[in-house]
Design a protein around this motif. Structure first.
Motif, PDB file in Angstrom:
ATOM      1  N   PHE A  36       0.832  -1.205   0.000  1.00 25.46           N
ATOM      2  CA  PHE A  36       0.000   0.000   0.000  1.00 25.46           C
ATOM      3  C   PHE A  36       0.868   1.258   0.000  1.00 25.46           C
ATOM      4  O   PHE A  36       0.696   2.151  -0.826  1.00 25.46           O
ATOM      5  CB  PHE A  36      -0.922  -0.019   1.225  1.00 25.46           C
ATOM      6  CG  PHE A  36      -1.582   1.293   1.506  1.00 25.46           C
ATOM      7  CD1 PHE A  36      -2.647   1.723   0.742  1.00 25.46           C
ATOM      8  CD2 PHE A  36      -1.130   2.109   2.534  1.00 25.46           C
ATOM      9  CE1 PHE A  36      -3.256   2.946   0.995  1.00 25.46           C
ATOM     10  CE2 PHE A  36      -1.727   3.328   2.796  1.00 25.46           C
ATOM     11  CZ  PHE A  36      -2.792   3.746   2.023  1.00 25.46           C
ATOM     12  N   TRP A  37       1.821   1.329   0.927  1.00 20.94           N
ATOM     13  CA  TRP A  37       2.625   2.538   1.107  1.00 20.94           C
ATOM     14  C   TRP A  37       3.505   2.811  -0.113  1.00 20.94           C
ATOM     15  O   TRP A  37       3.661   3.957  -0.531  1.00 20.94           O
ATOM     16  CB  TRP A  37       3.471   2.418   2.372  1.00 20.94           C
ATOM     17  CG  TRP A  37       4.133   3.700   2.759  1.00 20.94           C
ATOM     18  CD1 TRP A  37       5.467   3.985   2.701  1.00 20.94           C
ATOM     19  CD2 TRP A  37       3.500   4.879   3.262  1.00 20.94           C
ATOM     20  NE1 TRP A  37       5.703   5.267   3.129  1.00 20.94           N
ATOM     21  CE2 TRP A  37       4.504   5.840   3.484  1.00 20.94           C
ATOM     22  CE3 TRP A  37       2.176   5.223   3.546  1.00 20.94           C
ATOM     23  CZ2 TRP A  37       4.233   7.109   3.974  1.00 20.94           C
ATOM     24  CZ3 TRP A  37       1.910   6.488   4.036  1.00 20.94           C
ATOM     25  CH2 TRP A  37       2.928   7.414   4.246  1.00 20.94           C
ATOM     26  N   GLU A  38       4.062   1.762  -0.691  1.00 20.79           N
ATOM     27  CA  GLU A  38       4.965   1.947  -1.824  1.00 20.79           C
ATOM     28  C   GLU A  38       4.230   2.281  -3.119  1.00 20.79           C
ATOM     29  O   GLU A  38       4.833   2.812  -4.050  1.00 20.79           O
ATOM     30  CB  GLU A  38       5.847   0.710  -1.994  1.00 20.79           C
ATOM     31  CG  GLU A  38       6.860   0.588  -0.862  1.00 20.79           C
ATOM     32  CD  GLU A  38       7.742  -0.638  -0.948  1.00 20.79           C
ATOM     33  OE1 GLU A  38       7.524  -1.488  -1.845  1.00 20.79           O
ATOM     34  OE2 GLU A  38       8.651  -0.751  -0.105  1.00 20.79           O
ATOM     35  N   LYS A  39       2.941   2.002  -3.186  1.00 20.85           N
ATOM     36  CA  LYS A  39       2.167   2.346  -4.382  1.00 20.85           C
ATOM     37  C   LYS A  39       1.741   3.811  -4.402  1.00 20.85           C
ATOM     38  O   LYS A  39       1.461   4.355  -5.471  1.00 20.85           O
ATOM     39  CB  LYS A  39       0.933   1.448  -4.495  1.00 20.85           C
ATOM     40  CG  LYS A  39       1.281   0.061  -4.956  1.00 20.85           C
ATOM     41  CD  LYS A  39       0.067  -0.810  -5.100  1.00 20.85           C
ATOM     42  CE  LYS A  39       0.503  -2.214  -5.488  1.00 20.85           C
ATOM     43  NZ  LYS A  39      -0.595  -3.156  -5.467  1.00 20.85           N
ATOM     44  N   LEU A  40       1.697   4.454  -3.248  1.00 20.57           N
ATOM     45  CA  LEU A  40       1.248   5.848  -3.216  1.00 20.57           C
ATOM     46  C   LEU A  40       2.125   6.761  -4.069  1.00 20.57           C
ATOM     47  O   LEU A  40       1.593   7.521  -4.885  1.00 20.57           O
ATOM     48  CB  LEU A  40       1.155   6.348  -1.772  1.00 20.57           C
ATOM     49  CG  LEU A  40       0.107   5.657  -0.900  1.00 20.57           C
ATOM     50  CD1 LEU A  40       0.130   6.234   0.516  1.00 20.57           C
ATOM     51  CD2 LEU A  40      -1.280   5.768  -1.502  1.00 20.57           C
ATOM     52  N   GLY A  45       3.102  10.707  -7.044  1.00 20.35           N
ATOM     53  CA  GLY A  45       4.361  11.443  -7.103  1.00 20.35           C
ATOM     54  C   GLY A  45       5.191  11.177  -5.855  1.00 20.35           C
ATOM     55  O   GLY A  45       4.728  10.571  -4.894  1.00 20.35           O
ATOM     56  N   ALA A  46       6.419  11.645  -5.894  1.00 20.83           N
ATOM     57  CA  ALA A  46       7.363  11.387  -4.804  1.00 20.83           C
ATOM     58  C   ALA A  46       6.864  11.975  -3.485  1.00 20.83           C
ATOM     59  O   ALA A  46       6.338  13.090  -3.446  1.00 20.83           O
ATOM     60  CB  ALA A  46       8.724  11.972  -5.143  1.00 20.83           C
ATOM     61  N   HIS A  69       2.709  15.552   1.385  1.00 25.50           N
ATOM     62  CA  HIS A  69       2.908  16.050   0.028  1.00 25.50           C
ATOM     63  C   HIS A  69       3.487  14.941  -0.842  1.00 25.50           C
ATOM     64  O   HIS A  69       4.491  14.326  -0.500  1.00 25.50           O
ATOM     65  CB  HIS A  69       3.844  17.259   0.042  1.00 25.50           C
ATOM     66  CG  HIS A  69       3.237  18.436   0.721  1.00 25.50           C
ATOM     67  ND1 HIS A  69       2.619  19.452   0.035  1.00 25.50           N
ATOM     68  CD2 HIS A  69       3.120  18.746   2.037  1.00 25.50           C
ATOM     69  CE1 HIS A  69       2.162  20.345   0.893  1.00 25.50           C
ATOM     70  NE2 HIS A  69       2.453  19.936   2.120  1.00 25.50           N
ATOM     71  N   PHE A  70       2.822  14.701  -1.965  1.00 24.50           N
ATOM     72  CA  PHE A  70       3.269  13.744  -2.973  1.00 24.50           C
ATOM     73  C   PHE A  70       3.365  14.514  -4.284  1.00 24.50           C
ATOM     74  O   PHE A  70       2.339  14.845  -4.882  1.00 24.50           O
ATOM     75  CB  PHE A  70       2.260  12.604  -3.145  1.00 24.50           C
ATOM     76  CG  PHE A  70       2.222  11.623  -2.012  1.00 24.50           C
ATOM     77  CD1 PHE A  70       3.039  10.504  -2.022  1.00 24.50           C
ATOM     78  CD2 PHE A  70       1.359  11.807  -0.944  1.00 24.50           C
ATOM     79  CE1 PHE A  70       3.003   9.584  -0.989  1.00 24.50           C
ATOM     80  CE2 PHE A  70       1.313  10.895   0.093  1.00 24.50           C
ATOM     81  CZ  PHE A  70       2.137   9.781   0.076  1.00 24.50           C
ATOM     82  N   HIS A  91      -6.097   5.577   6.981  1.00 22.07           N
ATOM     83  CA  HIS A  91      -6.498   5.851   5.604  1.00 22.07           C
ATOM     84  C   HIS A  91      -5.618   6.968   5.054  1.00 22.07           C
ATOM     85  O   HIS A  91      -5.200   7.852   5.798  1.00 22.07           O
ATOM     86  CB  HIS A  91      -7.958   6.308   5.532  1.00 22.07           C
ATOM     87  CG  HIS A  91      -8.908   5.395   6.217  1.00 22.07           C
ATOM     88  ND1 HIS A  91      -9.367   4.243   5.653  1.00 22.07           N
ATOM     89  CD2 HIS A  91      -9.470   5.457   7.448  1.00 22.07           C
ATOM     90  CE1 HIS A  91     -10.176   3.635   6.493  1.00 22.07           C
ATOM     91  NE2 HIS A  91     -10.251   4.344   7.596  1.00 22.07           N
ATOM     92  N   VAL A  92      -5.373   6.926   3.765  1.00 28.19           N
ATOM     93  CA  VAL A  92      -4.669   8.011   3.084  1.00 28.19           C
ATOM     94  C   VAL A  92      -5.473   8.339   1.836  1.00 28.19           C
ATOM     95  O   VAL A  92      -5.780   7.448   1.042  1.00 28.19           O
ATOM     96  CB  VAL A  92      -3.228   7.609   2.694  1.00 28.19           C
ATOM     97  CG1 VAL A  92      -2.528   8.773   1.995  1.00 28.19           C
ATOM     98  CG2 VAL A  92      -2.431   7.172   3.918  1.00 28.19           C
ATOM     99  N   PHE A  93      -5.835   9.613   1.694  1.00 27.22           N
ATOM    100  CA  PHE A  93      -6.612  10.016   0.527  1.00 27.22           C
ATOM    101  C   PHE A  93      -6.201  11.413   0.091  1.00 27.22           C
ATOM    102  O   PHE A  93      -5.750  12.222   0.909  1.00 27.22           O
ATOM    103  CB  PHE A  93      -8.117   9.951   0.804  1.00 27.22           C
ATOM    104  CG  PHE A  93      -8.561  10.811   1.951  1.00 27.22           C
ATOM    105  CD1 PHE A  93      -8.963  12.117   1.747  1.00 27.22           C
ATOM    106  CD2 PHE A  93      -8.571  10.313   3.248  1.00 27.22           C
ATOM    107  CE1 PHE A  93      -9.364  12.915   2.806  1.00 27.22           C
ATOM    108  CE2 PHE A  93      -8.976  11.102   4.316  1.00 27.22           C
ATOM    109  CZ  PHE A  93      -9.371  12.406   4.091  1.00 27.22           C
TER     110      PHE A  93
END
Length: 96
Positions: A36-40, A45-46, A69-70, A91-93
């Motif tokens: 999950f975390w590595e797909k964000l 974006g980075a 920030h991505f 959750h991350v959105f």
């Protein structure tokens, strides 16, 4: 607890990141958490800066919202912490 979770994720410490998960959250194994975390960053974006967290209390739980920030996008990481000191939600959105 929220900062520790995000710090552990940032450092690739996926087992440590899930150490405070409650029973329901334990379905998010270290391998799933890593995936999950590595797909964000692949999607958004980075990963860059992390803004100051905001705390909201609801139903006896602390809900911590941390802007991440991505690339040119900003996402909210939401971590629900129980009075027993466990994480019962994560959750991350993207922000609109």
């Amino acid at each position: 607890m929220s900062s520790k979770l995000l710090d552990d994720l940032d450092h690739g410490q996926y087992a440590a990141a899930g150490a405070d998960f409650d029973t329901k959250m334990k379905v998010l194994t270290p391998e799933r958490l890593q995936s999950f975390w590595e797909k964000l960053p692949e999607r958004w974006g980075a990963l860059g800066a992390r803004d100051n967290a905001r705390l909201v209390q609801k139903d006896g739980n602390d809900i911590v919202v941390t802007p991440l920030h991505f690339g040119d996008k900003v996402a909210n990481a939401v971590v629900v912490c129980t009075p027993a000191g466990q994480i019962s939600g994560f959750h991350v959105f993207l922000q609109p």
